[in-house]
Design an enzyme around this catalytic site. Structure first.
Site, PDB file in Angstrom:
ATOM      1  N   LYS A   1     -29.886  62.454  21.181  1.00 37.31           N
ATOM      2  CA  LYS A   1     -28.989  61.999  20.110  1.00 37.31           C
ATOM      3  C   LYS A   1     -27.535  62.237  20.508  1.00 37.31           C
ATOM      4  O   LYS A   1     -26.680  61.373  20.336  1.00 37.31           O
ATOM      5  CB  LYS A   1     -29.335  62.728  18.794  1.00 37.31           C
ATOM      6  CG  LYS A   1     -30.672  62.260  18.202  1.00 37.31           C
ATOM      7  CD  LYS A   1     -31.148  63.139  17.049  1.00 37.31           C
ATOM      8  CE  LYS A   1     -32.559  62.739  16.638  1.00 37.31           C
ATOM      9  NZ  LYS A   1     -33.144  63.616  15.608  1.00 37.31           N
TER      10      LYS A   1
ATOM     11  N   GLN B   1     -32.322  69.278  12.911  1.00 35.38           N
ATOM     12  CA  GLN B   1     -33.553  68.862  13.599  1.00 35.38           C
ATOM     13  C   GLN B   1     -34.768  69.616  13.051  1.00 35.38           C
ATOM     14  O   GLN B   1     -34.745  70.830  12.921  1.00 35.38           O
ATOM     15  CB  GLN B   1     -33.395  69.129  15.114  1.00 35.38           C
ATOM     16  CG  GLN B   1     -34.557  68.658  15.948  1.00 35.38           C
ATOM     17  CD  GLN B   1     -34.716  67.136  15.947  1.00 35.38           C
ATOM     18  OE1 GLN B   1     -33.772  66.382  16.056  1.00 35.38           O
ATOM     19  NE2 GLN B   1     -35.962  66.679  15.791  1.00 35.38           N
TER      20      GLN B   1
ATOM     21  N   ASP C   1     -29.610  61.199   8.106  1.00 29.14           N
ATOM     22  CA  ASP C   1     -31.061  61.054   8.331  1.00 29.14           C
ATOM     23  C   ASP C   1     -31.721  60.362   7.130  1.00 29.14           C
ATOM     24  O   ASP C   1     -32.868  59.921   7.215  1.00 29.14           O
ATOM     25  CB  ASP C   1     -31.703  62.440   8.514  1.00 29.14           C
ATOM     26  CG  ASP C   1     -31.979  62.770   9.976  1.00 29.14           C
ATOM     27  OD1 ASP C   1     -32.130  61.821  10.775  1.00 29.14           O
ATOM     28  OD2 ASP C   1     -32.062  63.962  10.316  1.00 29.14           O
TER      29      ASP C   1
END
Ligand code: NAD
Length: 294
Positions: free
Chosen positions: A54, A98, A121
């Site tokens: 990412k 994460q 997200d």
């Protein structure tokens, strides 16, 4: 049957190129360069790989990125304090934490602490609720990546029977909502299957489109798929493999070689949905910097 591969690398390259071009224009006008912050807790190999990819993709499109790493023994309180600090930092547009997090930290509490405006997200209840209502939102990255793939390959979904396997909050459930929405892609008749579904094969055999996200390597076999179906494989399982430099290989939820023969379109693993996921995350971060949703 001759199948066409849905190439995640090609689609993600397209999206990243579009984003990079937009960042150049923003920079030329002296605008705000998108800034993504990522928090990684612990030393899970897959999580480190995902986060590094990412961050690398941020560099590729000209975003600023900040990676914050913690040992697995960080307390929930300390992590939440960092999230609040980032919420209040106007230089940061998007924040991801994460998963998985260590057991002593509530993922749900962490997600709910991120400001919806920075939740690129798309996991915050506000953003999920907005998705369900068809309001502007950050669509969570993996389902959004699948929709981009369907759109860019011009795969018809209107009136089709789409079977989604797996009902997680981050993939299966939002996927089922997106596919049934009055939009293109969308307008499909959706059946959402899960671990309590009876006679899954009876259902999958009626599917024009199968989207599978359950995390069981090579679960979907050729006898479960109708001739000409479109198969989207979200699953990623790491298998130990001494012949590989990395020491493992990645397998999807689909027994690719036998299923592909029956498909019109199919995604490979790796090289499929995983790459479009990262591109979607960056799209959401760009939207956040441009204040397109909030
Ligand atoms: P999850 O474990 O949260 O959910 C799995 C789902 O599968 C559950 O809803 C469960 O009901 C269902 N299930 C389990 N056994 C079943 C069975 N026998 N029949 C029907 N349904 C069954 O998983 P998740 O977080 O949605 O992830 C699923 C897979 O997708 C994993 O392999 C994960 O690594 C992968 N994933 C990939 C990406 C990507 O970027 N490509 C992103 C997220 C997740």
């Amino acid at each position: 049957m001759a199948y066409q591969l849905l190439d995640g690398k090609k689609i993600s390259e397209e999206i990243l190129t579009e984003i990079a071009a937009e960042v150049k224009i923003i920079a030329a006008k002296g605008g705000k360069i998108p800034h993504l912050a990522a928090i990684l807790v612990g030393s899970d190999g897959a999580s480190i790989t995902y986060v590094n990819n990412k961050v690398k993709s941020c560099e590729r499109v000209g975003f600023i990125s900040t990676l914050i790493t913690y040992d697995a023994n960080i307390t929930e309180e300390q992590l939440l304090a960092k999230v609040i600090e980032i919420n209040n930092d106007s230089s940061i547009d998007g924040l991801i934490v994460q998963s998985p997090l260590p057991k002593h930290i509530s993922e749900s509490k962490v997600v709910q602490t991120i400001l919806p405006e920075k939740d690129v997200d798309g996991f915050h209840p506000t953003n999920f609720g907005r998705l369900a209502l068809g309001l502007p939102t950050y669509v969570s990255a993996t389902p959004n990546g699948v929709m981009e793939m369907l759109k860019r390959y011009e795969i018809p979904t209107d009136g089709k029977h789409c079977v989604v396997i797996g009902r997680s909050n981050i993939v299966g459930s939002p996927m089922s909502i997106l596919m049934s929405r009055n939009a293109n892609p969308g307008n499909a008749t959706v059946t959402l299957c899960h671990s309590r579904t009876k006679d899954l094969k009876y259902i999958t055999l009626q599917a024009d489109i199968i989207i599978i996200a359950l995390g069981k390597a090579e679960f979907l076999t050729a006898d479960m798929v109708k001739e000409g179906a479109v198969v989207i494989d979200v699953g990623i399982t790491r298998m130990v493999d001494g012949t590989k430099k990395s020491g493992y290989r990645l397998l999807g939820d689909v027994k690719f070689d036998e299923v592909a023969e029956k498909c019109s379109y199919i995604t490979p693993v790796p090289g499929g949905v995983g790459l479009t996921t990262i591109a979607s995350l960056l799209s959401n971060t760009l939207k956040a910097a441009k204040k397109e949703v909030y």
